[in-house]
Design a protein around this motif. Structure first.
Motif, PDB file in Angstrom:
ATOM      1  N   GLU A  80      36.556  30.572  52.608  1.00 20.79           N
ATOM      2  CA  GLU A  80      37.381  29.402  53.047  1.00 20.79           C
ATOM      3  C   GLU A  80      38.887  29.526  52.617  1.00 20.79           C
ATOM      4  O   GLU A  80      39.597  28.593  53.043  1.00 20.79           O
ATOM      5  N   VAL A  81      39.279  30.650  52.206  1.00 28.84           N
ATOM      6  CA  VAL A  81      40.441  30.952  51.654  1.00 28.84           C
ATOM      7  C   VAL A  81      41.405  31.521  52.822  1.00 28.84           C
ATOM      8  O   VAL A  81      41.104  32.656  53.229  1.00 28.84           O
ATOM      9  N   ASP A  82      42.730  30.878  53.057  1.00 28.64           N
ATOM     10  CA  ASP A  82      43.538  31.433  53.893  1.00 28.64           C
ATOM     11  C   ASP A  82      44.882  31.704  53.408  1.00 28.64           C
ATOM     12  O   ASP A  82      45.685  32.183  54.143  1.00 28.64           O
ATOM     13  N   ARG A  83      45.129  31.342  52.115  1.00 25.07           N
ATOM     14  CA  ARG A  83      46.383  31.365  51.477  1.00 25.07           C
ATOM     15  C   ARG A  83      46.765  32.760  51.100  1.00 25.07           C
ATOM     16  O   ARG A  83      47.807  33.161  51.056  1.00 25.07           O
ATOM     17  N   PHE A  84      45.837  33.537  50.862  1.00 20.28           N
ATOM     18  CA  PHE A  84      45.815  34.823  50.073  1.00 20.28           C
ATOM     19  C   PHE A  84      44.873  36.022  50.959  1.00 20.28           C
ATOM     20  O   PHE A  84      44.029  35.595  51.650  1.00 20.28           O
ATOM     21  N   ASP A  85      45.666  37.056  50.988  1.00 16.34           N
ATOM     22  CA  ASP A  85      44.827  38.325  51.571  1.00 16.34           C
ATOM     23  C   ASP A  85      44.652  39.287  50.440  1.00 16.34           C
ATOM     24  O   ASP A  85      45.454  39.375  49.459  1.00 16.34           O
ATOM     25  N   GLU A  86      43.881  40.480  50.628  1.00 16.28           N
ATOM     26  CA  GLU A  86      43.587  41.372  49.723  1.00 16.28           C
ATOM     27  C   GLU A  86      44.915  42.134  49.547  1.00 16.28           C
ATOM     28  O   GLU A  86      45.371  42.406  50.558  1.00 16.28           O
ATOM     29  N   GLY A  87      45.254  42.644  48.290  1.00 16.42           N
ATOM     30  CA  GLY A  87      46.433  43.375  48.202  1.00 16.42           C
ATOM     31  C   GLY A  87      47.415  42.397  47.734  1.00 16.42           C
ATOM     32  O   GLY A  87      48.556  42.965  47.346  1.00 16.42           O
ATOM     33  N   ASP A  88      47.680  41.253  47.931  1.00 17.81           N
ATOM     34  CA  ASP A  88      48.542  40.335  47.360  1.00 17.81           C
ATOM     35  C   ASP A  88      48.847  40.203  45.931  1.00 17.81           C
ATOM     36  O   ASP A  88      47.956  40.201  45.199  1.00 17.81           O
ATOM     37  N   GLU A  89      50.300  40.319  45.460  1.00 23.29           N
ATOM     38  CA  GLU A  89      50.340  40.192  44.082  1.00 23.29           C
ATOM     39  C   GLU A  89      50.703  38.725  43.792  1.00 23.29           C
ATOM     40  O   GLU A  89      51.517  37.889  44.319  1.00 23.29           O
ATOM     41  N   VAL A  90      49.936  38.292  42.714  1.00 24.50           N
ATOM     42  CA  VAL A  90      49.790  36.795  42.522  1.00 24.50           C
ATOM     43  C   VAL A  90      50.170  36.663  40.895  1.00 24.50           C
ATOM     44  O   VAL A  90      49.870  37.770  40.084  1.00 24.50           O
ATOM     45  N   TYR A  91      50.211  35.467  40.461  1.00 21.99           N
ATOM     46  CA  TYR A  91      50.321  34.857  39.362  1.00 21.99           C
ATOM     47  C   TYR A  91      49.715  33.540  39.058  1.00 21.99           C
ATOM     48  O   TYR A  91      49.562  32.969  40.024  1.00 21.99           O
ATOM     49  N   GLY A  92      49.026  33.278  38.042  1.00 21.99           N
ATOM     50  CA  GLY A  92      48.498  31.879  38.177  1.00 21.99           C
ATOM     51  C   GLY A  92      47.745  31.512  36.798  1.00 21.99           C
ATOM     52  O   GLY A  92      47.916  32.213  35.872  1.00 21.99           O
ATOM     53  N   MET A  93      47.043  30.516  36.939  1.00 19.81           N
ATOM     54  CA  MET A  93      46.517  29.702  35.683  1.00 19.81           C
ATOM     55  C   MET A  93      44.962  29.380  36.012  1.00 19.81           C
ATOM     56  O   MET A  93      44.443  28.186  36.244  1.00 19.81           O
ATOM     57  N   PRO A  94      44.051  30.398  36.284  1.00 24.86           N
ATOM     58  CA  PRO A  94      42.737  30.283  36.888  1.00 24.86           C
ATOM     59  C   PRO A  94      41.558  29.656  35.852  1.00 24.86           C
ATOM     60  O   PRO A  94      40.625  28.983  36.388  1.00 24.86           O
ATOM     61  N   GLY A  95      41.700  30.146  34.632  1.00 28.71           N
ATOM     62  CA  GLY A  95      40.796  29.670  33.830  1.00 28.71           C
ATOM     63  C   GLY A  95      41.206  29.922  32.390  1.00 28.71           C
ATOM     64  O   GLY A  95      42.158  29.734  32.076  1.00 28.71           O
ATOM     65  N   GLY A  96      40.257  30.454  31.445  1.00 28.01           N
ATOM     66  CA  GLY A  96      40.747  30.509  29.936  1.00 28.01           C
ATOM     67  C   GLY A  96      40.394  29.209  29.335  1.00 28.01           C
ATOM     68  O   GLY A  96      40.274  29.240  28.205  1.00 28.01           O
ATOM     69  N   ALA A  97      40.506  28.191  30.179  1.00 35.61           N
ATOM     70  CA  ALA A  97      39.732  26.830  29.461  1.00 35.61           C
ATOM     71  C   ALA A  97      39.030  26.157  30.408  1.00 35.61           C
ATOM     72  O   ALA A  97      39.516  26.172  31.709  1.00 35.61           O
ATOM     73  N   GLY A  98      37.851  25.972  30.189  1.00 39.53           N
ATOM     74  CA  GLY A  98      37.000  25.284  31.054  1.00 39.53           C
ATOM     75  C   GLY A  98      35.997  26.347  31.886  1.00 39.53           C
ATOM     76  O   GLY A  98      35.070  26.018  32.292  1.00 39.53           O
ATOM     77  N   ARG A  99      36.707  27.423  32.148  1.00 38.40           N
ATOM     78  CA  ARG A  99      35.953  28.663  32.843  1.00 38.40           C
ATOM     79  C   ARG A  99      36.605  29.790  32.223  1.00 38.40           C
ATOM     80  O   ARG A  99      37.625  30.011  31.763  1.00 38.40           O
ATOM     81  N   GLN A 100      35.608  30.791  32.703  1.00 37.72           N
ATOM     82  CA  GLN A 100      36.155  32.074  32.158  1.00 37.72           C
ATOM     83  C   GLN A 100      37.655  32.747  32.724  1.00 37.72           C
ATOM     84  O   GLN A 100      38.165  32.480  33.742  1.00 37.72           O
ATOM     85  N   GLY A 101      38.473  33.457  31.776  1.00 38.14           N
ATOM     86  CA  GLY A 101      39.683  33.458  31.787  1.00 38.14           C
ATOM     87  C   GLY A 101      40.069  35.041  31.931  1.00 38.14           C
ATOM     88  O   GLY A 101      39.554  35.875  32.743  1.00 38.14           O
ATOM     89  N   ALA A 102      41.201  35.207  31.586  1.00 36.97           N
ATOM     90  CA  ALA A 102      41.675  36.540  32.112  1.00 36.97           C
ATOM     91  C   ALA A 102      41.891  38.067  31.254  1.00 36.97           C
ATOM     92  O   ALA A 102      42.345  38.874  31.673  1.00 36.97           O
ATOM     93  N   LEU A 103      41.073  37.600  30.015  1.00 31.38           N
ATOM     94  CA  LEU A 103      41.078  39.125  29.106  1.00 31.38           C
ATOM     95  C   LEU A 103      39.950  39.976  29.873  1.00 31.38           C
ATOM     96  O   LEU A 103      39.097  40.251  28.939  1.00 31.38           O
ATOM     97  N   ALA A 104      40.032  40.543  31.016  1.00 31.57           N
ATOM     98  CA  ALA A 104      38.988  41.250  31.741  1.00 31.57           C
ATOM     99  C   ALA A 104      39.796  41.864  32.673  1.00 31.57           C
ATOM    100  O   ALA A 104      40.923  41.720  33.061  1.00 31.57           O
ATOM    101  N   GLU A 105      38.999  42.820  33.296  1.00 29.81           N
ATOM    102  CA  GLU A 105      39.571  43.780  34.402  1.00 29.81           C
ATOM    103  C   GLU A 105      39.636  42.906  35.639  1.00 29.81           C
ATOM    104  O   GLU A 105      40.733  43.164  36.346  1.00 29.81           O
ATOM    105  N   TYR A 106      38.875  41.962  35.915  1.00 30.77           N
ATOM    106  CA  TYR A 106      38.894  40.831  37.008  1.00 30.77           C
ATOM    107  C   TYR A 106      38.839  39.337  36.406  1.00 30.77           C
ATOM    108  O   TYR A 106      37.907  39.146  35.499  1.00 30.77           O
ATOM    109  N   VAL A 107      39.632  38.602  37.104  1.00 32.82           N
ATOM    110  CA  VAL A 107      39.278  37.057  36.993  1.00 32.82           C
ATOM    111  C   VAL A 107      39.000  36.517  38.304  1.00 32.82           C
ATOM    112  O   VAL A 107      39.712  36.661  39.470  1.00 32.82           O
ATOM    113  N   VAL A 108      38.402  35.390  38.330  1.00 31.16           N
ATOM    114  CA  VAL A 108      38.030  34.812  39.644  1.00 31.16           C
ATOM    115  C   VAL A 108      38.490  33.384  39.457  1.00 31.16           C
ATOM    116  O   VAL A 108      38.301  32.875  38.261  1.00 31.16           O
TER     117      VAL A 108
END
Length: 332
Positions: A80-108
């Motif tokens: 259902e995501v149309d804002r991003f495509d594979e290969g886009d360079e992004v930055y954000g604040m997706p987790g680390g509090a309330g849900r799993q965060g960024a100290l890993a190879e991948y984050v969702v």
């Protein structure tokens, strides 16, 4: 695509040595989520407060992957995501509090918690921005407004939030006074756009109001420090002025607010992630922040870089204090 990845997790609260490298399953994005191949993260006080167990309501489930800030490359996109495509360079604040965060190879994370990374920074450096720049933005552009010529004082002006606050207030046209306890901190604040600097350990409030705010107080007091600084903020602000803060834990006498008809704005930028709703706000603000970065108005100051395997050392350095700007953690 490997089904397993390296992550630096905590199984319990404690000192920085609780971090351990584990192999865990690579998370799959849900319909409204993206998965990001992590380039870097950075350290914020919320990260070490979660690690210590100071704010257990904010912690992800154990084994917990910490760190709220992230930059990287979109690796998979929910249907259902149309804002991003594979290969886009992004930055954000997706987790680390309330849900799993960024100290890993991948984050969702929810696609709304990301934006296209600034073009004028390296992708790694972009990871220094989300928490601090979102906080400064919400303090100055949401909880109050700063107009050309306003007198704004920024407490903790060389810290993570403060050093971005100085730059944003300067960009908005304010006359910026910045506080710092050392010559190095005051020099950085001046370099970033402060018109004047104050050693608050040697100068009382009345003196710096007289020297830098015409004697009646600052239009806006920007306080990312809290505790005793919030009490000082009520002294430093003019009647009908605004105090904006990230304060959450100290007990304060609010009678000065009534006596001077003040407004108080409190910011908790990770709230949309904790609530699991309204995440689009994060991405919209990060898009605006990326524009400011690419215009040359805002740039993160990186004090020191660490690898993910040095997470404990990064946390120790952050908790010691005296960091100028941000500590960056770069994926292996």
């Amino acid at each position: 695509m490997a089904e397993e990845m390296a992550a630096y997790v905590i199984e319990e609260y404690g000192d920085p040595d609780v971090f351990q490298r584990q192999t865990v399953e690579v998370p799959d994005p849900g319909p409204e989520e993206v998965r990001v191949d992590v380039a870097a993260t950075s350290l914020n006080p919320v990260d070490y407060k979660i690690r210590r167990g100071d704010i257990p309501d904010f912690a992800p489930e154990f084994p917990a992957v910490l760190h709220c800030d992230v930059s990287g490359v979109v690796d998979a996109v929910g249907e259902e995501v149309d804002r991003f495509d594979e290969g886009d360079e992004v930055y954000g604040m997706p987790g680390g509090a309330g849900r799993q965060g960024a100290l890993a190879e991948y984050v969702v994370g929810n696609a709304g918690t990301f934006a296209q990374a600034p073009e004028s920074l390296s992708l790694e450096e972009a990871a220094a921005l989300p928490v601090v720049a979102l906080t400064a933005w919400e303090m100055l552009a949401d909880k109050t407004t700063v107009d050309e010529g306003d007198d704004v004082i920024v407490y903790g002006a060389a810290g993570g939030v403060g050093h971005v606050g100085v730059q944003m207030a300067d960009h908005f046209g304010a006359d910026v006074t910045a506080t710092g306890s050392t010559e190095a901190k005051r020099s950085l604040a001046a370099e970033l756009g402060a018109n004047a600097t104050v050693d608050y350990t040697e100068t009382d409030v009345a003196t710096y109001i007289d020297e830098h705010a015409g004697g009646d107080g600052f239009d806006v007091v920007f306080d990312p420090v809290g505790d005793d600084h919030l009490e000082t903020a009520f002294e430093a602000v003019r009647p009908y002025g605004s105090v904006v803060t990230t304060e959450s834990s100290s007990t304060q006498d609010l009678s000065p607010m009534h006596a001077s008809s003040l407004s108080l704005g409190v910011v908790l930028v990770i709230l949309p992630v904790l609530l699991g709703e309204g995440e689009e706000r994060i991405g919209e603000e990060l898009t605006e922040i990326a524009r400011l970065v690419d215009e040359g108005a805002v740039e993160p100051r990186i004090d020191e870089r660490f690898g993910f395997d040095e997470a404990a050392a990064a946390h120790r350095r952050g908790e010691e204090g005296g960091v100028l700007g941000k500590l960056l953690l770069v994926a292996e």
